[in-house]
Scaffold this active site. Structure first.
Site, PDB file in Angstrom:
ATOM      1  N   ILE A  70      -2.983   8.952 -29.813  1.00 24.44           N
ATOM      2  CA  ILE A  70      -3.135   8.709 -31.060  1.00 24.44           C
ATOM      3  C   ILE A  70      -2.497   7.276 -31.464  1.00 24.44           C
ATOM      4  O   ILE A  70      -2.936   6.630 -32.278  1.00 24.44           O
ATOM      5  CB  ILE A  70      -2.436   9.895 -31.959  1.00 24.44           C
ATOM      6  CG1 ILE A  70      -3.036   9.602 -33.422  1.00 24.44           C
ATOM      7  CG2 ILE A  70      -0.917   9.922 -31.652  1.00 24.44           C
ATOM      8  CD1 ILE A  70      -4.389   9.839 -33.454  1.00 24.44           C
ATOM      9  N   SER A  94       9.075   5.849 -25.202  1.00 25.11           N
ATOM     10  CA  SER A  94       8.302   6.843 -24.570  1.00 25.11           C
ATOM     11  C   SER A  94       8.504   7.299 -23.163  1.00 25.11           C
ATOM     12  O   SER A  94       8.648   6.492 -22.358  1.00 25.11           O
ATOM     13  CB  SER A  94       6.711   6.528 -24.828  1.00 25.11           C
ATOM     14  OG  SER A  94       5.880   7.601 -24.381  1.00 25.11           O
ATOM     15  N   ARG A  95       8.345   8.472 -22.916  1.00 25.75           N
ATOM     16  CA  ARG A  95       8.730   9.145 -21.545  1.00 25.75           C
ATOM     17  C   ARG A  95       7.516   8.518 -20.580  1.00 25.75           C
ATOM     18  O   ARG A  95       8.141   8.381 -19.427  1.00 25.75           O
ATOM     19  CB  ARG A  95       8.455  10.608 -21.429  1.00 25.75           C
ATOM     20  CG  ARG A  95       9.667  11.297 -22.181  1.00 25.75           C
ATOM     21  CD  ARG A  95       9.715  12.731 -21.977  1.00 25.75           C
ATOM     22  NE  ARG A  95       8.408  13.313 -22.438  1.00 25.75           N
ATOM     23  CZ  ARG A  95       7.793  14.622 -22.439  1.00 25.75           C
ATOM     24  NH1 ARG A  95       8.519  15.607 -21.637  1.00 25.75           N
ATOM     25  NH2 ARG A  95       6.774  14.998 -23.003  1.00 25.75           N
ATOM     26  N   LYS A 132       1.408  13.596 -38.531  1.00 25.29           N
ATOM     27  CA  LYS A 132       1.207  14.882 -38.990  1.00 25.29           C
ATOM     28  C   LYS A 132       1.181  15.656 -37.665  1.00 25.29           C
ATOM     29  O   LYS A 132       0.526  15.487 -36.704  1.00 25.29           O
ATOM     30  CB  LYS A 132       0.069  14.700 -39.783  1.00 25.29           C
ATOM     31  CG  LYS A 132      -1.211  14.476 -39.041  1.00 25.29           C
ATOM     32  CD  LYS A 132      -1.942  15.996 -38.415  1.00 25.29           C
ATOM     33  CE  LYS A 132      -3.152  15.511 -37.434  1.00 25.29           C
ATOM     34  NZ  LYS A 132      -3.613  16.620 -36.798  1.00 25.29           N
ATOM     35  N   ASP A 176      -3.490  22.582 -35.659  1.00 21.89           N
ATOM     36  CA  ASP A 176      -3.384  20.964 -35.550  1.00 21.89           C
ATOM     37  C   ASP A 176      -4.453  20.209 -36.200  1.00 21.89           C
ATOM     38  O   ASP A 176      -4.204  19.194 -37.082  1.00 21.89           O
ATOM     39  CB  ASP A 176      -3.152  20.690 -34.143  1.00 21.89           C
ATOM     40  CG  ASP A 176      -2.926  19.068 -34.013  1.00 21.89           C
ATOM     41  OD1 ASP A 176      -1.767  18.346 -34.351  1.00 21.89           O
ATOM     42  OD2 ASP A 176      -3.818  18.340 -33.670  1.00 21.89           O
TER      43      ASP A 176
END
Length: 308
Positions: free
Chosen positions: A14, A36-37, A90, A168
């Site tokens: 996203i 971020s991992r 969201k 979702d």
């Protein structure tokens, strides 16, 4: 004002598809870091944790949090405690209580907290809201059906407790409905279908009403193949309203009356910049509250196992 120094946390699909292009085209922002991992963003400082990012790049003024909702509270609390404005992808969190706590923390520190609902910025949503405001609504049907294997391939977090499952995408529909209806609605019944090997539902049916007895029903399903369905149909005294393609098109009695190019994420970031400059927050929890109500009031039905 100079551009807002922005950081993004959770560099996944996203972010690459929507957040990065929207930020790149908005002069109100300067993207300076990411955490971020696994993912990275070219041309800026990258970290594997928000802790390392906040400790190393004090110039960050705002943080956009795009990791799964189960992990968002901890990151948001750290960002707000470090004096950063926060944009929440969201759904804004895994529970209502944690988002309420973040809202209190942001207010206490004089920071902006934005619970974003991208589908509210679909091209025809405002036109639908204006149409419904000028007539009497007899009934409304929400049909939100898509193929989870296409949109969320191999995303295990979405099937875990707190990942919301079919809600979702379904929460996108609820974010539109709660925005375009002239009065609040509340859940009266729901059935949630859980695959026998998953902790989140793959389908749901819900009925709602309001203080005047509105007939509102919603169907969410993640098993649809072929053409995807993201439609809201209302029977009104002024004719049948169809808000289709996730809010992209508005038709009245079969006639297309509104269609524009999609600009959901650019509009989200425009609004976030306006909130930061004005020293305000925007934390509407109505869509998430309806999902919580469905889990609380809904009847559970177990269906066949789901495998990617």
């Amino acid at each position: 004002m100079s551009p807002i120094n922005l950081a993004i946390v959770g560099v996944g699909k996203i972010v690459r598809d929507q957040h990065l292009p929207a930020v790149a085209k908005n002069g109100d922002y300067r993207l300076i870091a990411a955490a971020s991992r696994h993912g990275t963003v070219d041309g800026i400082d990258n970290f594997t944790s928000i802790d390392a990012m906040l400790a190393t790049v004090p110039a960050i003024e705002a943080v956009s949090l795009c990791m799964p909702p189960q992990y968002r509270y901890e990151a948001a609390e750290k960002a707000l405690s470090a004096g950063k404005h926060v944009f929440l992808e969201k759904p804004p969190g895994a529970t209502l209580s944690e988002v309420a706590d973040l809202e209190s923390l942001a207010a206490a520190r004089g920071l902006t907290l934005f619970a974003s609902w991208h589908s509210r910025y679909a091209p025809a949503v405002e036109a639908a809201k204006a149409f419904l405001a000028g007539t009497t609504i007899r009934s409304m049907r929400v049909i939100w059906k898509e193929d989870v294997r296409h949109w969320h391939p191999n995303q295990e977090w979405i099937w875990q407790a707190g990942g919301l499952g079919v809600f979702d995408p379904g929460i996108n529909a609820l974010s539109i409905v709660t925005h375009i209806l002239p009065r609040p609605v509340f859940l009266t019944a729901a059935t949630l279908e859980f695959p026998e090997n998953r902790d989140a539902p793959i389908a749901a049916t819900m009925t709602f009403t309001d203080a005047r007895g509105l007939d509102l029903a919603a169907e969410f399903d993640w098993r649809q193949t072929g053409k995807q369905s993201w439609d809201i149909v209302a029977e009104t005294d002024a004719g049948e309203m169809v808000l289709s393609e996730g809010g992209a098109k508005l038709s009245i009695d079969g006639k297309l009356v509104h269609e524009e190019p999609e600009q959901e994420y650019p509009m989200l970031y425009k609004h976030f910049a306006e909130l930061v400059k004005a020293g305000k927050s925007d934390v509407d929890l109505a869509p998430l509250r309806h999902v919580a109500d469905a889990f609380m009031l809904g009847r559970r039905k177990f269906v066949e196992a789901f495998y990617d």
